[in-house]
Structures are given as structure tokens and as C-alpha cells.
Write an enzyme that holds these catalytic residues in place. Sequence first.
Site, short mmCIF file in Angstrom:
data_model
loop_
_atom_site.label_atom_id
_atom_site.label_comp_id
_atom_site.label_asym_id
_atom_site.label_seq_id
_atom_site.Cartn_x
_atom_site.Cartn_y
_atom_site.Cartn_z
CD GLN A 71 47.38 36.86 43.70
OE1 GLN A 71 46.68 37.24 44.62
NE2 GLN A 71 48.49 36.18 43.90
CG HIS A 72 45.70 32.15 41.31
ND1 HIS A 72 46.84 31.94 42.06
CD2 HIS A 72 44.76 32.61 42.18
CE1 HIS A 72 46.59 32.26 43.33
NE2 HIS A 72 45.35 32.67 43.42
CG ASP A 234 43.73 40.31 42.34
OD1 ASP A 234 44.49 39.59 43.01
OD2 ASP A 234 42.63 39.91 41.89
#
Length: 479
Positions: A71-72, A234
Site C-alpha cells: 500500500q501507499h 496487501d
Amino acid sequence: MPLVAGVDSSTQSCKVVIRDAETGALHRQGTARHAPGTEVDPETWWSALLEAADAAGGLGDVAAIAVSGQQHGMVCLDADGAVVRPALLWNDTRSAGAAADLVAEAGPDGARYWADTTGSVPVASFTATKLRWLAGNEPDNAGRTAAVCLPHDWLTWRLAGYGPGSGAEGLAALRTDRSDASGTGYWSPATGQYLPEILETALGHVPVLPKVLGPLEPGLQTPSGAILGPGTGDNAGAALGVGAGVGDIVVSVGTSGTVFAVVDQPTADQTGLVAGFADATGNFLPLAATLNASRVLDATAALLGVGLPELTDLALSAEPGSGGLTLVPYFEGERTPNLPEAKASLHGMTLANYTPANLARAAFEGVACSLADAFGAFTELGIEARRIILVGGAARSAAMQQALSSVLGMPVDVPEPGEYVADGASRQAAAVLTGRWPEWKTQDSLTVAEAPAPRVLERYLAAALGQYGAASPSVPAAG
């Protein structure tokens, strides 16, 4: 029966599993390593995906594919679809100052504003804070940024045949899902809408953003005609992979440590300890993350000159409580609590207790206490645990299982080892293909129940509070 593929593009590697869409039976799988670092050229992810897919026997015979990714991560594309600069990953903390600025600029109740608007209070991990860092430190690259997407979005886009040279048509084809969008800091899980005003504040303009697909909404197709699912972040992928439902709390001990719950209502925590993410099914996934987890165990094993199996054996040879040793494991700064510049520390050393066995156990107990500190914040939000599920690479260690059960004071279920994130992605691929979530058999699990160790969590919180003035508000530190 048709086959489906699930991809897990994590921080360290890419994994591909090929499963039967109806039964979930595993046909084949492959893996490839990723380049190290917190700043990575996305092309290395694409190369790894192709290598892992080749190791899995190829994707030519699959009917649907879904990608779950870390992520991110900030992936910036120019007007032609080329990557502007290497992606900044979730664990790159250079944007910590930008996160603090975004909160401060929202006014005296800035944390409340962010929690109410986006479900989360920004920290260095979030994409919005990385965009703010980019605007302040690389204004030329910020100006060239025509579109912003996340790692799994970009890989799905590449699977669909897009890439450098795709132009405006390619940028318009970007797709994502609600779980990954909810970790950007500029999408609201409560309303299901992007927040252009936040992008304007962070980057200086509003770029093209991926369309957010619904849980069972087909996305793009590969050039060979395979359906591409929305994908997932994830942790949402792992929740799918272990069959987590409302009331379950999943604790994952991998490169990072995460604690996340499946709930049926959005959450907003103005303390910033719990991020109010969405999941991949239409529910919500409040999550607390730590930067330090299995790498703490790796470092301790290296220091003691042993492998991870021997580290487990050493830890189990020591008494619960590690003879009074307490490790505060902030080796790489910390996210929960938000201490990006923190350092690790070892407390309570005496000539009697400073032994390899106690140090090994203190490493496992320190990671467990850090996760319990994050876990405690869920109680403040009124989230009650029906079941604790322990996953991740370190979940296979009996010392980790026992330490977490002991510190939390609850049994933990440990599913059979597996590629939970890739399995979750393959489950989504099957759902998009058939229009319903498949009823695959869940993994067998081991239940571990340990008696609470005396004062382990209290000593940990006292050490953390004494050193950093940081402790979860939900668990009082010992004086």
C-alpha cells in the site's frame, strides 16, 4: 474448470499463484525477488512479476487475474504514461515532516478533520504526504506529474498492455480498488469519493487518478483477453486469503507488523493510531501498522550468530518475561506510535539476565508488545475481537505465537503457512470471473493459548513511555 491467477507484489518479492476458480485448488506458483530500498523504479516490479509468472508456468491459460500490492507507494506518471521518478514506498519516512504540516495546516483540530474526512490521520507512509514532500523538494517532478497511482494499480495497468507512451488514453484507463484508495489520504472510505481539495493542497494540482472499482466489478483485460480484477492493498488481500470476516482481527508479522479488523462500519480515530481503511469486499478494515516486525528478529538472530529456527529455540528456552529484559523495537523509527525518528532500546539489563536466551525471547516479546500496543487502540474504537488470526513469515515461529498469545491474553489462530495475499488476490479474480465470492475451503489452523506473562506488557509500555513519552492511550503504562 477455468484457472485464475493471484499476484502478491510485496515490498520484498512478487509471488504468483494459479488456482482453480471453482475449488481454489492450487495448480502452480512462482516467485521473484524485488530490489531493496525505500525508493524503487517500478519497472523492477514489472520485471519481477514477469519472472514470477514465468516461474509459475505462465499466465496464458488463466481466465482472470488480480493483483494485490504493497500500500501507499507513490507512483507518478507524466502525460505520456512514463514514470516521473522512482516510487517512494510506504516505509520511506522522508515525508514525516510533510505529514505533520498537512495536519497542522488543517487548523487546531487538524487531526479530527483528517480522521473525519479520510478515516485516518496522515503519517509518513501515506501517498498524500509523499506528494506533499515531492511538491516541496522536487517541484519540477511535481509539475510533470499528470497522474498518480499505487503499486498494484500500476501493475494491473501494465498487465492490460499500457505503459510508457500510452498518453492520455492510457492514463484514463488506470483502475484501483477501495482498499488501496483508502490508504492514499485523498479518498474517503465513508463516502467512496476522491478529495480533490487535499490533492490540491498536497501536490499543487489535481492529477488523473485511477477509477475506483467495486468489489466484484471487472476492470481491464489483458491483451490475450483475461479479465483483470480491481486488485487490493496487501492487507485487504491477506484478509481475503485467510477468510477473515466481521469480528476477526488479523495480526500480520512480516517486514512490517500490522493489526487489522474486519468491521461493517467506517472508523475515524483522531489519535492517528488506527487508520480507517476499507476492505476488498465492501466492509471496512481499520488498521494499525508498525514499521518494525520480522526484521527485528532477523537482526537479533544475526547478532547472536544463529538462524531464525535457532532464535526460536533460544527464546523458548528462556522463561516468559525474558528475565526482566525489555526490548523497545523501534529500529527503523516507528509508525504506531508515530515516531519516525525513534531508535530501539534494551531495558532492564543485569549481569544475571543478559544472556542469549533472554535476548532472543525479548526480541519476540518486544515485537509482540509493539503489536499489542497497536491492538489496544482498537478497544478505544469499540472494536471487540471475536477471533485473533496470526499470519506473516514470523507467524511460523512458536516463540512468536506464544509471545503474542501471552501478551494479548487471548488464544491466537495460526493458519497453515501459505501465500495469503496472493491467495486473496486469486480469490478476488475468481469472484470477478464468476460474479460471486467463491466458497473455497479455508486453511487448517493451530490454536495457541498461553497464560499471560507477568508484567511483560506493563514493563514494555513503561520503557516506551519513559524514553519517548509514547504509549497507546488504551493501555495504561506502569509507573
